[in-house]
Design an enzyme around this catalytic site. Structure first.
Site, PDB file in Angstrom:
ATOM      1  N   LYS A  39       0.962  -1.147  -0.002  1.00 24.67           N
ATOM      2  CA  LYS A  39       0.028   0.019   0.082  1.00 24.67           C
ATOM      3  C   LYS A  39       1.005   1.112  -0.258  1.00 24.67           C
ATOM      4  O   LYS A  39       1.480   1.591   0.999  1.00 24.67           O
ATOM      5  CB  LYS A  39      -0.809   0.047   1.215  1.00 24.67           C
ATOM      6  N   THR A  43      -4.356   6.450   3.679  1.00 25.29           N
ATOM      7  CA  THR A  43      -4.830   7.749   4.472  1.00 25.29           C
ATOM      8  C   THR A  43      -5.995   7.271   5.397  1.00 25.29           C
ATOM      9  O   THR A  43      -6.657   6.361   5.339  1.00 25.29           O
ATOM     10  CB  THR A  43      -5.493   8.657   3.361  1.00 25.29           C
TER      11      THR A  43
END
Length: 240
Positions: A39, A43
């Site tokens: 990844k 967020t």
């Protein structure tokens, strides 16, 4: 030899990219492959909270039991930002500088070149053209950088089954084609047990919209399964 790289993108956010990534990883591990899931930017989470790669690891589960496959899973999260926004927006609010997509590509290639990795799966953030760095580069640009570096890199597109999916599927496929990026196929990221009219007919129309082959569909609620059951069904849900 550099391992092949699958880049998982979606037509939108919340279409099932993470559960699809987990299912692909589990299906490959069942074939005895050593899979690395990456990844580049996570967020919407504070330090210590479980992110997308943690969810993938949870769903794939403990591979050390007697009934485990001979493959393995490793996970890598490069950057974490607290606000639930696109990476460049979240970085701006956090007043941090994101790594460039070129830097992400170098790190992904380093993982792909390891002797103990057979396949790398990179899960993007949101859709294909969401900005991953402060220069406006996207997951598509990451694919270009990997391709230009000589890696075997292709995209898996996660789509919704709902009304409206044909348009955004076609737009994403067109964006990939214009950049001469390989769309391996698409996966329906969450398919209900009782689909409505649009969801039923979209299954027939999605191959034309995507211009690519269906790789499978994940049933709604798959993420609630226990890891052993998830691994068992993953080989039925996705086919690479």
């Amino acid at each position: 030899m550099t391992a092949p790289i699958l880049l998982v993108t979606g037509t939108d956010t919340e279409v099932g990219k993470t559960v699809t990534t987990a299912a692909i990883a589990a299906a490959l591990i069942a074939q005895g492959m050593h899979v690395a899931v990456v990844k580049p930017t996570q967020t919407g989470l504070a330090p210590g909270e479980a992110g997308d790669v943690d969810e993938v690891a949870r769903l794939v589960g403990d591979l050390g039991g007697d009934d485990a496959a001979t493959g393995s899973l490793t996970t890598h999260e490069f950057v974490r930002l607290p606000d639930p926004l696109a990476p460049d927006s979240a970085a701006r609010l956090a007043q941090v500088t994101l790594p460039t997509v070129a830097e992400h590509a170098r790190r992904v290639l380093e993982i792909a070149e390891r002797d103990d990795v057979d396949t790398v799966i990179v899960e993007g953030a949101g859709g294909l053209l969401v900005h991953l760095d402060g220069e406006g580069n996207t997951l598509a640009d990451l694919g270009i950088a990997l391709r230009d570096a000589g890696a075997r890199a292709g995209f898996v597109l996660v789509v919704a089954s709902r009304l409206g999916t044909l348009n955004v599927t076609a737009l994403t496929a067109e964006a990939l084609a214009r950049r001469e990026l390989d769309l391996i196929g698409y996966v329906v990221g969450s398919y209900p047990s009782e689909p409505d009219l649009a969801e039923r007919t979209n299954i027939d129309d999605l191959p034309t919209a995507a211009g690519a082959q269906p790789l499978g569909r994940i049933p709604t609620g798959a993420a609630s399964l226990e890891p052993a059951e998830f691994r068992t069904h993953a080989t039925e849900w996705v086919h690479l």
